[in-house]
Design an enzyme around this catalytic site. Structure first.
Site, PDB file in Angstrom:
ATOM      1  N   ARG A 177      -6.638   2.052  11.150  1.00  0.00           N
ATOM      2  CA  ARG A 177      -6.308   0.651  11.347  1.00  0.00           C
ATOM      3  C   ARG A 177      -7.194  -0.007  12.387  1.00  0.00           C
ATOM      4  O   ARG A 177      -7.032  -1.191  12.674  1.00  0.00           O
ATOM      5  CB  ARG A 177      -4.864   0.559  11.848  1.00  0.00           C
ATOM      6  CG  ARG A 177      -3.851   0.155  10.805  1.00  0.00           C
ATOM      7  CD  ARG A 177      -2.507   0.314  11.482  1.00  0.00           C
ATOM      8  NE  ARG A 177      -1.515  -0.574  11.004  1.00  0.00           N
ATOM      9  CZ  ARG A 177      -0.576  -0.214  10.113  1.00  0.00           C
ATOM     10  NH1 ARG A 177      -0.570   0.972   9.585  1.00  0.00           N
ATOM     11  NH2 ARG A 177       0.334  -1.075   9.763  1.00  0.00           N
ATOM     12  N   ARG A 195      14.255  -2.708   8.532  1.00  0.00           N
ATOM     13  CA  ARG A 195      13.318  -2.101   9.476  1.00  0.00           C
ATOM     14  C   ARG A 195      13.236  -2.932  10.738  1.00  0.00           C
ATOM     15  O   ARG A 195      13.129  -4.154  10.687  1.00  0.00           O
ATOM     16  CB  ARG A 195      11.936  -2.005   8.820  1.00  0.00           C
ATOM     17  CG  ARG A 195      11.492  -0.571   8.645  1.00  0.00           C
ATOM     18  CD  ARG A 195      10.200  -0.509   7.908  1.00  0.00           C
ATOM     19  NE  ARG A 195       9.094  -1.067   8.673  1.00  0.00           N
ATOM     20  CZ  ARG A 195       7.842  -0.987   8.279  1.00  0.00           C
ATOM     21  NH1 ARG A 195       7.541  -0.386   7.149  1.00  0.00           N
ATOM     22  NH2 ARG A 195       6.876  -1.489   9.011  1.00  0.00           N
ATOM     23  N   ARG A 213      11.865  -7.718   2.667  1.00  0.00           N
ATOM     24  CA  ARG A 213      12.012  -6.292   2.964  1.00  0.00           C
ATOM     25  C   ARG A 213      12.959  -6.089   4.154  1.00  0.00           C
ATOM     26  O   ARG A 213      13.735  -5.131   4.183  1.00  0.00           O
ATOM     27  CB  ARG A 213      10.639  -5.672   3.273  1.00  0.00           C
ATOM     28  CG  ARG A 213      10.708  -4.180   3.535  1.00  0.00           C
ATOM     29  CD  ARG A 213       9.341  -3.546   3.540  1.00  0.00           C
ATOM     30  NE  ARG A 213       8.684  -3.680   4.835  1.00  0.00           N
ATOM     31  CZ  ARG A 213       7.434  -3.307   5.078  1.00  0.00           C
ATOM     32  NH1 ARG A 213       6.696  -2.802   4.114  1.00  0.00           N
ATOM     33  NH2 ARG A 213       6.915  -3.445   6.273  1.00  0.00           N
ATOM     34  N   ARG A 251       2.033  -8.614  13.778  1.00  0.00           N
ATOM     35  CA  ARG A 251       1.410  -7.565  12.964  1.00  0.00           C
ATOM     36  C   ARG A 251       0.291  -8.128  12.097  1.00  0.00           C
ATOM     37  O   ARG A 251      -0.758  -7.520  11.948  1.00  0.00           O
ATOM     38  CB  ARG A 251       2.466  -6.874  12.095  1.00  0.00           C
ATOM     39  CG  ARG A 251       3.222  -5.798  12.900  1.00  0.00           C
ATOM     40  CD  ARG A 251       4.607  -5.551  12.380  1.00  0.00           C
ATOM     41  NE  ARG A 251       4.642  -5.006  11.045  1.00  0.00           N
ATOM     42  CZ  ARG A 251       5.651  -5.229  10.176  1.00  0.00           C
ATOM     43  NH1 ARG A 251       6.653  -5.994  10.511  1.00  0.00           N
ATOM     44  NH2 ARG A 251       5.622  -4.670   9.004  1.00  0.00           N
ATOM     45  N   LYS A 269       0.824  -1.218   0.000  1.00  0.00           N
ATOM     46  CA  LYS A 269       0.000   0.000   0.000  1.00  0.00           C
ATOM     47  C   LYS A 269       0.853   1.261   0.000  1.00  0.00           C
ATOM     48  O   LYS A 269       0.520   2.241  -0.670  1.00  0.00           O
ATOM     49  CB  LYS A 269      -1.019   0.009   1.144  1.00  0.00           C
ATOM     50  CG  LYS A 269      -0.428  -0.110   2.531  1.00  0.00           C
ATOM     51  CD  LYS A 269      -1.520  -0.267   3.571  1.00  0.00           C
ATOM     52  CE  LYS A 269      -0.955  -0.336   4.980  1.00  0.00           C
ATOM     53  NZ  LYS A 269       0.099  -1.362   5.207  1.00  0.00           N
TER      54      LYS A 269
HETATM   55  P1  ADP Z   1       3.141  -2.064   7.995  1.00  0.00           P
HETATM   56  O1  ADP Z   1       1.913  -1.783   7.175  1.00  0.00           O
HETATM   57  O2  ADP Z   1       4.147  -2.885   7.268  1.00  0.00           O
HETATM   58  O3  ADP Z   1       2.846  -2.588   9.366  1.00  0.00           O
HETATM   59  P2  ADP Z   1       3.503   0.769   8.689  1.00  0.00           P
HETATM   60  O4  ADP Z   1       4.662   1.614   8.298  1.00  0.00           O
HETATM   61  O5  ADP Z   1       2.168   1.150   8.155  1.00  0.00           O
HETATM   62  O6  ADP Z   1       3.920  -0.696   8.211  1.00  0.00           O
HETATM   63  O7  ADP Z   1       3.397   0.684  10.278  1.00  0.00           O
HETATM   64  C1  ADP Z   1       4.474   0.351  11.097  1.00  0.00           C
HETATM   65  C2  ADP Z   1       4.049   0.349  12.575  1.00  0.00           C
HETATM   66  O8  ADP Z   1       3.650   1.684  12.961  1.00  0.00           O
HETATM   67  C3  ADP Z   1       2.848  -0.532  12.929  1.00  0.00           C
HETATM   68  O9  ADP Z   1       3.213  -1.863  13.196  1.00  0.00           O
HETATM   69  C4  ADP Z   1       2.295   0.184  14.168  1.00  0.00           C
HETATM   70  O10 ADP Z   1       3.044  -0.125  15.332  1.00  0.00           O
HETATM   71  C5  ADP Z   1       2.532   1.641  13.850  1.00  0.00           C
HETATM   72  N1  ADP Z   1       1.352   2.265  13.177  1.00  0.00           N
HETATM   73  C6  ADP Z   1       1.311   2.796  11.928  1.00  0.00           C
HETATM   74  N2  ADP Z   1       0.088   3.263  11.627  1.00  0.00           N
HETATM   75  C7  ADP Z   1      -0.686   3.020  12.722  1.00  0.00           C
HETATM   76  C8  ADP Z   1      -2.046   3.251  13.045  1.00  0.00           C
HETATM   77  N3  ADP Z   1      -2.900   3.825  12.187  1.00  0.00           N
HETATM   78  N4  ADP Z   1      -2.493   2.849  14.268  1.00  0.00           N
HETATM   79  C9  ADP Z   1      -1.680   2.290  15.161  1.00  0.00           C
HETATM   80  N5  ADP Z   1      -0.391   2.027  14.927  1.00  0.00           N
HETATM   81  C10 ADP Z   1       0.122   2.392  13.727  1.00  0.00           C
END
Ligand code: ADP
Length: 187
Positions: free
Chosen positions: A89, A134, A128, A145, A14
């Protein structure tokens, strides 16, 4: 006007697709994950609080990410549209977003959901991890996750289906083909 959400499990692509589509529509991409990683890097108070959740593969508390989005949507560049990448989320975040947008007299145009099977996601995320290093891309955190996605985020598909703005896209295939499909849907 394009006010969009890009949804999908971790590793669905995404962020990658949002990055391409934002350039085509000349709108900002707002990634809560990126904003949080930046806060961690800069050791801000928010970053220090978020880090422990992120490292464990848990969601950062709603109040934190809702605050991030409220502030970011108020910035001038969002007046011409935006792509939310990784937010909302949880159903609570989606409800808060509806409220924020209503206050701003804005409406969402579409929610693009990139669907990818779990088995494929684990492989992608491990790859990745090798490339980007990361901190949260290790096998145990990935499992957490994915499980958080399935229990907390997946229900949003139904939420936006009911609002009549959900667009489902198959996230397996070449990057170009997926971009084309998304652009075809968004017009
Ligand atoms: P991915 O989709 O691979 O998990 P992201 O970069 O979107 O990667 O998110 C990384 C981390 O940041 C998540 O595992 C969470 O801990 C936090 N995070 C990101 N967006 C949110 C959100 N909307 N609500 C809660 N935690 C978030």
């Amino acid at each position: 006007m394009k006010r969009l959400i890009f949804m999908g499990p971790p590793g669905a692509g995404k962020g990658t697709q949002a990055d391409i589509v934002k350039d085509k529509f000349h709108i900002p991409q707002i990634s809560t994950g990126e904003i949080l990683r930046e806060a961690v890097k800069n050791s801000t108070a928010m970053g220090l609080e978020a880090k422990k959740f992120m490292d464990a593969g848990d969601l950062v508390p709603d109040v934190v990410v809702i605050g991030i989005i409220r502030d970011r949507l108020a910035e001038a560049d969002c007046a011409k549209g935006f792509i939310l990448d990784g937010f909302p989320r949880t159903v609570e975040q989606a409800g808060a977003l509806d409220k924020i947008l209503k206050e701003m007299h804005m409406e969402l145009d579409a929610v693009v959901n990139l669907a990818v099977p779990d088995a494929e996601l684990v492989g992608r995320l491990l790859k990745r991890a090798e490339k980007e290093g990361r901190a949260d891309d290790n096998e145990e955190t990935i499992k957490n996750r994915l499980s958080n996605y399935n229990s907390k985020t997946y229900p949003l598909i139904d939420y936006y289906k009911k609002e009549g703005i959900l667009k489902e896209v198959n996230g397996v295939g070449s990057m170009d083909d997926i971009t084309k499909e998304i652009m075809g849907i968004l017009g």
